[in-house]
Scaffold this motif. Structure first.
Motif, PDB file in Angstrom:
ATOM      1  N   ILE A  33      -8.545  -0.564   1.482  1.00  0.00           N
ATOM      2  CA  ILE A  33      -7.385  -0.228   2.308  1.00  0.00           C
ATOM      3  C   ILE A  33      -7.852   0.243   3.678  1.00  0.00           C
ATOM      4  O   ILE A  33      -8.731   1.114   3.781  1.00  0.00           O
ATOM      5  CB  ILE A  33      -6.529   0.886   1.656  1.00  0.00           C
ATOM      6  N   ARG A  34      -7.249  -0.337   4.726  1.00  0.00           N
ATOM      7  CA  ARG A  34      -7.546   0.093   6.083  1.00  0.00           C
ATOM      8  C   ARG A  34      -6.361   0.874   6.633  1.00  0.00           C
ATOM      9  O   ARG A  34      -5.220   0.402   6.583  1.00  0.00           O
ATOM     10  CB  ARG A  34      -7.842  -1.096   6.985  1.00  0.00           C
ATOM     11  N   SER A  35      -6.639   2.070   7.144  1.00  0.00           N
ATOM     12  CA  SER A  35      -5.589   2.936   7.682  1.00  0.00           C
ATOM     13  C   SER A  35      -5.880   3.234   9.145  1.00  0.00           C
ATOM     14  O   SER A  35      -7.037   3.486   9.510  1.00  0.00           O
ATOM     15  CB  SER A  35      -5.523   4.241   6.886  1.00  0.00           C
ATOM     16  N   ASP A  41       2.023   1.527   7.560  1.00  0.00           N
ATOM     17  CA  ASP A  41       1.062   1.154   8.599  1.00  0.00           C
ATOM     18  C   ASP A  41      -0.330   0.866   8.040  1.00  0.00           C
ATOM     19  O   ASP A  41      -1.257   0.564   8.791  1.00  0.00           O
ATOM     20  CB  ASP A  41       0.973   2.233   9.674  1.00  0.00           C
ATOM     21  N   GLU A  42      -0.504   0.957   6.714  1.00  0.00           N
ATOM     22  CA  GLU A  42      -1.783   0.627   6.096  1.00  0.00           C
ATOM     23  C   GLU A  42      -1.859  -0.864   5.796  1.00  0.00           C
ATOM     24  O   GLU A  42      -0.836  -1.538   5.636  1.00  0.00           O
ATOM     25  CB  GLU A  42      -1.986   1.429   4.816  1.00  0.00           C
ATOM     26  N   LYS A  43      -3.085  -1.361   5.696  1.00  0.00           N
ATOM     27  CA  LYS A  43      -3.291  -2.784   5.440  1.00  0.00           C
ATOM     28  C   LYS A  43      -4.278  -2.961   4.295  1.00  0.00           C
ATOM     29  O   LYS A  43      -5.347  -2.345   4.277  1.00  0.00           O
ATOM     30  CB  LYS A  43      -3.819  -3.487   6.697  1.00  0.00           C
ATOM     31  N   LYS A  75       1.366   3.441   2.503  1.00  0.00           N
ATOM     32  CA  LYS A  75       2.113   3.640   3.745  1.00  0.00           C
ATOM     33  C   LYS A  75       2.307   2.316   4.462  1.00  0.00           C
ATOM     34  O   LYS A  75       1.506   1.394   4.339  1.00  0.00           O
ATOM     35  CB  LYS A  75       1.364   4.631   4.654  1.00  0.00           C
ATOM     36  N   SER A 119      -7.175   7.127   9.433  1.00  0.00           N
ATOM     37  CA  SER A 119      -8.215   7.687   8.567  1.00  0.00           C
ATOM     38  C   SER A 119      -9.195   6.589   8.205  1.00  0.00           C
ATOM     39  O   SER A 119      -8.910   5.398   8.390  1.00  0.00           O
ATOM     40  CB  SER A 119      -7.600   8.304   7.309  1.00  0.00           C
ATOM     41  N   SER A 141     -11.388   3.793   6.192  1.00  0.00           N
ATOM     42  CA  SER A 141     -11.037   2.849   5.135  1.00  0.00           C
ATOM     43  C   SER A 141     -11.452   3.411   3.779  1.00  0.00           C
ATOM     44  O   SER A 141     -12.399   4.201   3.685  1.00  0.00           O
ATOM     45  CB  SER A 141     -11.727   1.505   5.377  1.00  0.00           C
ATOM     46  N   PRO A 146       0.852  -1.206   0.000  1.00  0.00           N
ATOM     47  CA  PRO A 146       0.000   0.000   0.000  1.00  0.00           C
ATOM     48  C   PRO A 146       0.878   1.243   0.000  1.00  0.00           C
ATOM     49  O   PRO A 146       2.110   1.172  -0.060  1.00  0.00           O
ATOM     50  CB  PRO A 146      -0.796  -0.144   1.292  1.00  0.00           C
TER      51      PRO A 146
END
Length: 492
Positions: free
Chosen positions: A474-476, A447-449, A445, A479, A481, A443
């Motif tokens: 994307i899950r952040s 720390d994003e998944k 960043k 912020s 998703s 992704p």
């Protein structure tokens, strides 16, 4: 000092191997705000190392849409954008790039109604033209030569394949002389802008034997010549790809079979202009790595049994259907890649597809067993072969599941998408490795998944770079998703 020299020599010796063993890099990523339920996108590499991204974005009621083409450079920075004037019903069909233009075909609900779009790759200038092509129901190939269109399609009246020529200035398509028998079909279409002609490879069959013919047309659709490739005894030429170049240097590289024309027994090469049978034939049993997709014991038993059957004059028990890729031209010759597949059928299905030979049932999916690559010199002599086992790789249509490319140092790569990963195999000629290699898509960043990936794809871009794309959620942690259409640059 002597020890330092030894160390430096050792490092110089292993440096290429260390470099080749490195995981592919992902230097840049692009995210576009599209939802899978209301959009359709196509990623189109163009020769100047840029990308064109076509998008159709519908409203929430699926009654209206915006059609857009955007250009991105090699770092995925946006350049120009151009909007297309199309009705909601139009769907993207095919594209082809003949610099400085890229051509796109769109089809309406009425299958004979088409809109052809020509877009200037440098500045985004658009030209649209509507055509009625009564003969074309389903387009299989689309090439452009000097602004003129060559199209292979199914005739919607009898389902037979046809070759169409279209001059935009004339508006009326011309059906070129091509297929004659009900069992005949097209194998390859290649335009050569340097030589100024288009070569069409035909597979001609009467249901029992098969041969190949190459027809050459100029940019005005005029037939320049026929080349018939005769088969050897007990060998039918099934499909082939044609090399670029002049008549004297052109080669055909393809597959051959025997009694059952659905199945291949090996590969062949032949000069196009040869008036006699002078080709080379390589059975699967002659290849070093063709059966490596099997486990070692099964491979050994299979080859031993098949060799005994051949020696006894019997047909092999292991028969393969192969889907050929376009030839890859290398500094020393050519690489021919193919995917071995078998059709899967609906349970209890009894209807027939008129486009299939021998009244076969219509398949609802095509599963792969492995992909192969064969390297040839410029005279069609086999130099090496290698194999990429494909596990659980299935496509609903008979289209390429694997993307291929030639890398520096004589290496060859095969890659296909698998959810959040790309599975790949780098081939160093005939050195086979059973080690599975993959890369997980990253992704923006750290720390994003990535929580889900849908409709993943990958295409060759330029040099040693590919581009992976599709829809992701994307899950952040900082912020909400988001749902995006992602484009990741992958460099080997």
């Amino acid at each position: 000092m002597p020890n330092l020299r030894v160390l430096l020599l050792y490092l110089a010796t292993i440096a290429p191997a260390l470099l080749w063993a490195q995981e592919p890099q992902q230097p840049v990523r692009l995210e576009l705000p599209f939802e899978i339920g209301t959009s359709h996108l196509e990623v189109i590499p163009i020769p100047d190392s840029s990308l064109l991204v076509y998008s159709k974005k519908s409203n929430a009621w699926l009654t209206d849409a915006t059609f857009l083409i955007e250009k991105f450079d090699s770092q995925l920075e946006r350049g120009w954008s151009a909007q297309l004037d199309l009705k909601y019903e139009y769907e993207f069909v095919r594209h082809y790039t003949e610099s400085p233009y890229t051509y796109l075909i769109f089809q309406a609900n009425r299958p004979e109604h088409y809109t052809f779009v020509r877009i200037n790759n440098d500045n985004g200038t658009v030209r649209q033209e509507e055509y009625t092509l009564d003969e074309a129901e389903l387009m299989h190939e689309f090439n452009v030569l000097q602004g003129k269109y060559f199209i292979i399609a199914d005739n919607r009246y009898d389902q037979k394949p046809v070759l169409l020529y279209l001059d935009p200035a004339e508006k009326k398509p011309l059906m070129l002389p091509s297929v004659y028998g009900s069992e005949s079909t097209f194998s390859d279409l290649l335009v050569d802008p340097t030589q100024g002609f288009a070569d069409v490879v035909l597979t001609e069959s009467n249901g029992r034997i098969s041969r190949l013919q190459v027809k050459r047309f100029n940019a005005k659709g005029k037939l320049l010549g026929n080349y018939f490739i005769l088969q050897q005894e007990n060998k039918s030429l099934l499909n082939a790809e044609v090399t670029p170049g002049d008549s004297l240097s052109k080669m055909l590289l393809g597959t051959y079979g025997a009694r059952d024309l659905r199945y291949s027994q090996g590969f062949f090469t032949s000069p196009v202009a040869s008036q006699v049978v002078s080709g080379e034939f390589y059975s699967f049993l002659q290849l070093k790595n063709f059966f490596k997709y099997m486990k070692p014991r099964r491979e050994e038993r299979t080859k031993k049994r098949e060799l005994a059957r051949v020696a006894a004059g019997k047909e092999p028990l292991h028969r393969f259907r192969l889907l050929l890729h376009d030839l890859v031209v290398t500094p020393t010759g050519y690489v021919l890649a193919a995917e071995a597949y078998y059709p899967q059928y609906r349970s209890g299905s009894s209807y027939l597809d008129p486009k299939l030979r021998s009244g076969e049932r219509a398949a609802n999916a095509y599963k792969r067993t492995h992909a192969v690559a064969l390297g040839f010199d410029q005279n069609g002599v086999l130099l090496w072969d290698n194999t990429f086992p494909l596990r659980d790789v299935t496509t609903p249509e008979l289209t390429h599941a694997v993307e291929i490319g030639h890398l520096p140092g004589g290496r060859f790569v095969m890659v296909y998408p698998e959810e959040k990963k790309l599975q790949y195999r780098i081939m160093e000629q005939d050195r086979y490795s059973d080690k599975e290699t993959s890369i997980e898509l990253l992704p923006y960043k750290q720390d994003e998944k990535i929580t889900s990936t849908e409709m993943p794809g990958v295409v060759r871009w330029y040099g040693s770079s590919f581009v992976a794309f599709g829809y992701q959620r994307i899950r952040s942690p900082k912020s909400p998703s988001r749902s995006v259409f992602y484009i990741n640059k992958i460099t080997f």
